[in-house]
Design a protein around this motif. Sequence first.
Motif, PDB file in Angstrom:
ATOM      1  N   ARG A  30       6.185  -8.091  -7.369  1.00 16.83           N
ATOM      2  CA  ARG A  30       5.146  -7.870  -6.355  1.00 16.83           C
ATOM      3  C   ARG A  30       5.726  -7.175  -5.119  1.00 16.83           C
ATOM      4  N   ILE A  31       6.929  -7.581  -4.714  1.00 18.62           N
ATOM      5  CA  ILE A  31       7.533  -6.968  -3.521  1.00 18.62           C
ATOM      6  C   ILE A  31       7.908  -5.510  -3.801  1.00 18.62           C
ATOM      7  N   LEU A  32       8.543  -5.262  -4.936  1.00 19.39           N
ATOM      8  CA  LEU A  32       8.962  -3.893  -5.257  1.00 19.39           C
ATOM      9  C   LEU A  32       7.772  -2.960  -5.445  1.00 19.39           C
ATOM     10  N   THR A  33       6.733  -3.450  -6.126  1.00 18.78           N
ATOM     11  CA  THR A  33       5.570  -2.590  -6.338  1.00 18.78           C
ATOM     12  C   THR A  33       4.799  -2.341  -5.047  1.00 18.78           C
ATOM     13  N   LEU A  34       4.849  -3.289  -4.105  1.00 18.61           N
ATOM     14  CA  LEU A  34       4.224  -3.047  -2.803  1.00 18.61           C
ATOM     15  C   LEU A  34       4.942  -1.903  -2.088  1.00 18.61           C
ATOM     16  N   VAL A  35       6.269  -1.931  -2.105  1.00 21.25           N
ATOM     17  CA  VAL A  35       7.030  -0.850  -1.472  1.00 21.25           C
ATOM     18  C   VAL A  35       6.710   0.484  -2.141  1.00 21.25           C
ATOM     19  N   TYR A  36       6.647   0.481  -3.472  1.00 18.31           N
ATOM     20  CA  TYR A  36       6.323   1.711  -4.200  1.00 18.31           C
ATOM     21  C   TYR A  36       4.927   2.225  -3.832  1.00 18.31           C
ATOM     22  N   LEU A  40       3.764   5.721  -2.083  1.00 19.58           N
ATOM     23  CA  LEU A  40       2.822   6.596  -2.779  1.00 19.58           C
ATOM     24  C   LEU A  40       1.682   7.015  -1.857  1.00 19.58           C
ATOM     25  N   VAL A  41       1.150   6.058  -1.108  1.00 19.89           N
ATOM     26  CA  VAL A  41       0.069   6.362  -0.175  1.00 19.89           C
ATOM     27  C   VAL A  41       0.575   7.240   0.962  1.00 19.89           C
ATOM     28  N   ALA A  42       1.793   6.981   1.430  1.00 20.99           N
ATOM     29  CA  ALA A  42       2.349   7.794   2.522  1.00 20.99           C
ATOM     30  C   ALA A  42       2.520   9.254   2.093  1.00 20.99           C
ATOM     31  N   PHE A  43       3.008   9.496   0.880  1.00 21.76           N
ATOM     32  CA  PHE A  43       3.190  10.865   0.409  1.00 21.76           C
ATOM     33  C   PHE A  43       1.858  11.581   0.167  1.00 21.76           C
ATOM     34  N   SER A  44       0.806  10.813  -0.161  1.00 21.83           N
ATOM     35  CA  SER A  44      -0.499  11.420  -0.451  1.00 21.83           C
ATOM     36  C   SER A  44      -1.465  11.284   0.719  1.00 21.83           C
ATOM     37  N   TYR A  45      -0.935  10.968   1.895  1.00 27.92           N
ATOM     38  CA  TYR A  45      -1.801  10.670   3.043  1.00 27.92           C
ATOM     39  C   TYR A  45      -2.772  11.807   3.346  1.00 27.92           C
ATOM     40  N   ARG A  46      -2.318  13.038   3.384  1.00 26.69           N
ATOM     41  CA  ARG A  46      -3.144  14.172   3.759  1.00 26.69           C
ATOM     42  C   ARG A  46      -4.113  14.584   2.662  1.00 26.69           C
ATOM     43  N   THR A  97     -10.962   2.864  -3.832  1.00 26.71           N
ATOM     44  CA  THR A  97     -10.358   4.178  -4.046  1.00 26.71           C
ATOM     45  C   THR A  97     -11.406   5.278  -4.110  1.00 26.71           C
ATOM     46  N   SER A  98     -12.523   5.004  -4.754  1.00 28.47           N
ATOM     47  CA  SER A  98     -13.576   6.020  -4.870  1.00 28.47           C
ATOM     48  C   SER A  98     -14.207   6.360  -3.531  1.00 28.47           C
ATOM     49  N   GLY A 109      -6.752  12.189 -12.247  1.00 28.02           N
ATOM     50  CA  GLY A 109      -5.810  11.145 -12.650  1.00 28.02           C
ATOM     51  C   GLY A 109      -4.964  10.582 -11.537  1.00 28.02           C
ATOM     52  N   SER A 110      -5.370  10.749 -10.266  1.00 27.47           N
ATOM     53  CA  SER A 110      -4.608  10.179  -9.161  1.00 27.47           C
ATOM     54  C   SER A 110      -4.666   8.655  -9.227  1.00 27.47           C
ATOM     55  N   PRO A 111      -3.602   7.990  -8.827  1.00 29.22           N
ATOM     56  CA  PRO A 111      -3.571   6.530  -8.922  1.00 29.22           C
ATOM     57  C   PRO A 111      -4.536   5.881  -7.948  1.00 29.22           C
ATOM     58  N   THR A 112      -4.915   4.657  -8.253  1.00 23.90           N
ATOM     59  CA  THR A 112      -5.746   3.874  -7.346  1.00 23.90           C
ATOM     60  C   THR A 112      -4.922   3.417  -6.152  1.00 23.90           C
ATOM     61  N   LEU A 113      -5.573   2.870  -5.144  1.00 18.70           N
ATOM     62  CA  LEU A 113      -4.852   2.438  -3.950  1.00 18.70           C
ATOM     63  C   LEU A 113      -3.792   1.372  -4.259  1.00 18.70           C
ATOM     64  N   PRO A 114      -4.121   0.292  -4.997  1.00 18.12           N
ATOM     65  CA  PRO A 114      -3.065  -0.705  -5.286  1.00 18.12           C
ATOM     66  C   PRO A 114      -2.106  -0.257  -6.377  1.00 18.12           C
ATOM     67  N   SER A 115      -2.460   0.755  -7.150  1.00 17.20           N
ATOM     68  CA  SER A 115      -1.586   1.309  -8.187  1.00 17.20           C
ATOM     69  C   SER A 115      -1.051   0.195  -9.095  1.00 17.20           C
ATOM     70  N   ILE A 116       0.266   0.211  -9.363  1.00 20.65           N
ATOM     71  CA  ILE A 116       0.838  -0.758 -10.307  1.00 20.65           C
ATOM     72  C   ILE A 116       0.990  -2.146  -9.705  1.00 20.65           C
ATOM     73  N   TRP A 117       0.720  -2.303  -8.387  1.00 14.35           N
ATOM     74  CA  TRP A 117       0.756  -3.647  -7.800  1.00 14.35           C
ATOM     75  C   TRP A 117      -0.294  -4.537  -8.453  1.00 14.35           C
TER      76      TRP A 117
END
Length: 430
Positions: A30-36, A40-46, A97-98, A109-117
Amino acid sequence: MAARRHGKRPPKVLRMSVELPLWRALTGYRILTLVYTLCLVAFSYRRYEHPLGAVGYMGALTVWMVLTWRRTTSPERCTRHFLIADLTFAVGGILLTSLVDSHARIMGGSPTLPSIWTAGAVLGFAIKGGWRWAAVASSAVAVANLVERQHLARDTLHNVVLVWVASVAIGYVVEVARASERTLARALQIEAATRERERLARDIHDSVLQVLAMVQRRGTAIGGEAAELGRMAGEQEVALRTLVAGGLVRPAGAPAVASYVPAPATAAHDGTAGTAPAPARSARPAANGSCDVRALLAPFAGAGVTFSEPGAPVELPAAAAAELAAAVSAALDNVRVHAGDGAHAWILVEDEPHAVIVTVRDDGPGIPEGRLADAEREGRLGVALSIRGRLRDLGGSAAWVSVPGQGTEVELTVPKGAAPEGGKRGKSRA
């Protein structure tokens, strides 16, 4: 209270469970996937249509993780209400996400907000409640993904099936592990009860049954009212032997607790009771808890017993040496009762690098083939308890070699370092 006054705390009792590693792994996941997911959100912010909505959700998710990360470190902390709230955060993020991302990116195919978390929330259900809970949680996530995508795409189906199969499989493994743990705990309880029952049965055989057998013999010899007393003692002996034999279940090998001072013991070729003289003196344990076996066995020497020993001390833990001496006493009692007064016995002590071997040999008539097994089935457990049971509890072995008309040899082997409280287990040759 006394321990606290002196500044000492009682030792903590650690409760081991097959589940604990799974809970720790889930916490780390849970901790590692939160960081991931944050990266992911930071890189796709714009690229988000409403980036502030994505940032707001990730901020709430981060606060939730900070407040609840310890919830998944143990089954007691991970309650059903927490699991439902955790799954709600995951499903809510998928549906959100929608609203914050463009339709084109979602279809691409962009990931959802929680992604693999999201998988962490589902795995919590699997570990806590087994495969049924996992199936319900993964189904809720599957429905949320289908609503977010609005159609059944190949990658969406792949992810949904992967999460569903993985969570159900882990839940099933957890259920099997729990059942195995309960079975093991029950087996350990039965083994401990069996060891105690065997120890009590051995003590009964070495004391009470001897007295009853002696009363029966002396009463029959005296006659009169004593004969009736002897008859009653014989009946009670038979009843007690039946009780001991019926309650005895021998484990493959188990330690038992015993004193270092040898007590009189009994064992017969056919299992009948008799009384052998105990050693006239006992050796005191040394400062390191060991005892010289020679000092315990030397008092057995006499007109009908020859004792041979090495020139150097033969040391064993005190409790193990006492049990070995009791087994030798039982073997000598066997010689006295069944080989006759004219038989001679020899005791040989050998100090091997990894074990102490004591051999008791006599020149009596020997043991008929199958007699030991028959005696044990009849409830005459002298050999089974007083000799074989003691050696097995020490992690050693007892072996009989007998030829009718040529005497009997009993070889008792005790590994060095063995003790009834925690001796090494070994395979019995008897």
